[in-house]
Design an enzyme around this catalytic site. Structure first.
Site, PDB file in Angstrom:
ATOM      1  N   ILE A 208      63.175  37.043 -44.484  1.00 42.41           N
ATOM      2  CA  ILE A 208      64.604  35.754 -44.974  1.00 42.41           C
ATOM      3  C   ILE A 208      64.041  34.666 -44.991  1.00 42.41           C
ATOM      4  O   ILE A 208      63.231  33.945 -44.547  1.00 42.41           O
ATOM      5  CB  ILE A 208      65.412  35.934 -42.946  1.00 42.41           C
ATOM      6  N   ILE A 211      63.526  31.573 -49.476  1.00 44.14           N
ATOM      7  CA  ILE A 211      62.326  31.523 -50.124  1.00 44.14           C
ATOM      8  C   ILE A 211      62.628  32.650 -50.156  1.00 44.14           C
ATOM      9  O   ILE A 211      61.826  33.148 -51.950  1.00 44.14           O
ATOM     10  CB  ILE A 211      60.932  30.948 -49.400  1.00 44.14           C
ATOM     11  N   GLU A 230      58.950  44.697 -42.140  1.00 46.11           N
ATOM     12  CA  GLU A 230      59.194  44.803 -41.227  1.00 46.11           C
ATOM     13  C   GLU A 230      60.780  44.356 -40.850  1.00 46.11           C
ATOM     14  O   GLU A 230      61.307  44.313 -39.771  1.00 46.11           O
ATOM     15  CB  GLU A 230      58.339  43.240 -40.277  1.00 46.11           C
TER      16      GLU A 230
END
Length: 421
Positions: A208, A211, A230
């Site tokens: 998140i 970038i 993940e």
């Protein structure tokens, strides 16, 4: 299982006990608010969780005598409590969190869960967050669930049965939304450099932030990308709808978006709802290095707070100030590096936003924690290019990293490198 009021659901939690909260967008806010309402009756209740969205009422300064947070990952709402000494940080790889419960290292008196109401077969979906909640449910003496009709029904290893539940309350509270991160010019350039390293058919770990968002925006010309991560956000939905992500070349879980939790907007939650393409799995699967390395073209894309000239990566602290956590960075960095055609990428802006301070530094700040060691780091990317560090000496690493530092800081870094020998 009994359906009760919120006050009744948490009435059995006593002073000195330890509880676990489901994490991220699935923070069980109805149950948590009811527990905090009982604060005057309670002392030293240990509240264990990973990053949780929402205001975190148990983390307020006035709650210190009543609740003590044990952070397995430090979210924004917990940073001040950690800094003030009102909460504790437990550094651990994300893949290891279930073991803390399985092995009794973190014993649980209760677990607070946010899930869908039971279906016709008695199964409730854990919705937006599976993470380590199965292990916590198995370890806890009491399982308390909010049957949330606004929670998306996700598939995969995301179900619990009513036979596992002791107490439940009924509610209709959407999971917390996280807006799409704004992408500036610096992030756009970083994303373009990262995207150039991604081959067709690669399997991605995307997190998140600006970038990862910028990287996703730059992947539009790729083909048959897959997701094993993940967590993912709205940017993955964009790439699925554009036909970029198909999962067609994944060596396992082919065609599936495999993740332990999702965080984003309502658009993302609508996308994952009852979607057979999305497969929720616990972190001891998603973050298992053996599983990660099984994808031949695994691309792990992670960020950092600072990197020194030898390649040491700081990701959980700003000097002595704890900021986030170990999380899954090392799980994916090592797994991707071991994949036959994999690549482990650390991507970061060359300077701290608005401060002009170089994030590539001669030596780490006092107290800074190394999350990824200099032996594990392979590829570092800033808006000024790509530094390949694998197989290079410390001198060669310093030269490569100075080459992607901000031009305003390169002379100072060269001088420091000479001084350090």
């Amino acid at each position: 299982m009994r359906i009760v009021t919120t006050a009744e659901a948490v009435s059995g939690i006593s002073s000195g006990q330890q509880i676990y909260l489901q994490c991220a967008a699935a923070t069980p806010s109805v149950l948590l608010d009811a527990l905090v309402a009982r604060a005057p009756e309670l002392a030293d209740v240990s509240v264990v969780h990973l990053h949780c969205e929402g205001p975190g009422p148990h983390l307020a300064p006035e709650m210190a005598p009543h609740f003590r947070h044990r952070a397995l990952f430090i979210g924004p709402n917990a940073r001040q409590a950690i800094a003030d000494g009102r909460a504790y940080y437990v550094p651990t790889f994300l893949s290891d969190v279930p073991r803390l419960f399985d092995h009794g290292l973190l014993q649980l008196d209760a677990v607070l869960v946010n899930a869908t109401p039971p279906d016709a077969h008695g199964f409730c979906s854990l919705g937006t967050s599976v993470e380590a909640i199965h292990a916590a449910i198995h370890a806890a003496r009491t399982v308390i669930v909010q049957f949330n009709s606004a929670m998306p029904r996700t598939l995969g290893e995301s179900f619990i049965h009513v036979s596992q539940i002791d107490l439940a309350v009924e509610c209709d509270v959407p999971p917390y939304e996280v807006p799409v991160a704004p992408v500036g010019e610096i992030e756009r350039r970083i994303g373009e450099y990262v995207a150039e390293l991604v081959p067709d058919g690669a399997t991605l770990q995307l997190g998140i932030g600006a970038i990862p968002e910028a990287t996703a925006l730059a992947l539009g010309d790729k083909r048959d990308l897959g997701i094993h991560t993940e967590m993912f956000t709205d940017s993955v939905v964009d790439l699925v709808e554009a036909g970029v992500i198909t999962g067609a070349r994944k060596e396992r879980n082919r065609g599936k978006l495999v993740t332990a939790f999702v965080m984003g907007t309502k658009r993302l939650y609508d996308f994952v709802d009852d979607n057979p393409m999305v497969e929720m799995r616990p972190v001891d699967f998603t973050n298992d290095t053996h599983v990660i390395r099984s994808f031949s073209r695994m691309m792990a894309i992670n960020s950092a707070l600072e990197v020194d000239l030898t390649g040491q990566v700081v990701a959980d602290s700003l000097g002595q100030r704890l900021y986030s956590g170990v999380g899954g960075q090392m799980d994916f960095i090592r797994g991707a590096a071991l994949a036959s055609e994999g690549r482990a990428i650390i991507a970061l802006p060359s300077i701290a936003a608005g401060k002009g301070i170089s994030r590539i530094v001669p030596t780490l700040a006092e107290g800074a924690g190394v999350v990824t060691t200099r032996a594990h780091v392979r590829t570092v990317v800033t808006e000024f290019g790509v530094a390949e560090l694998f197989g290079k000496s410390l001198r060669e690493r310093a030269e490569a990293l100075i080459g992607i530092a901000h031009p305003d800081h390169r002379d100072r870094l060269r001088h420091a490198a000479r001084r350090l020998g």
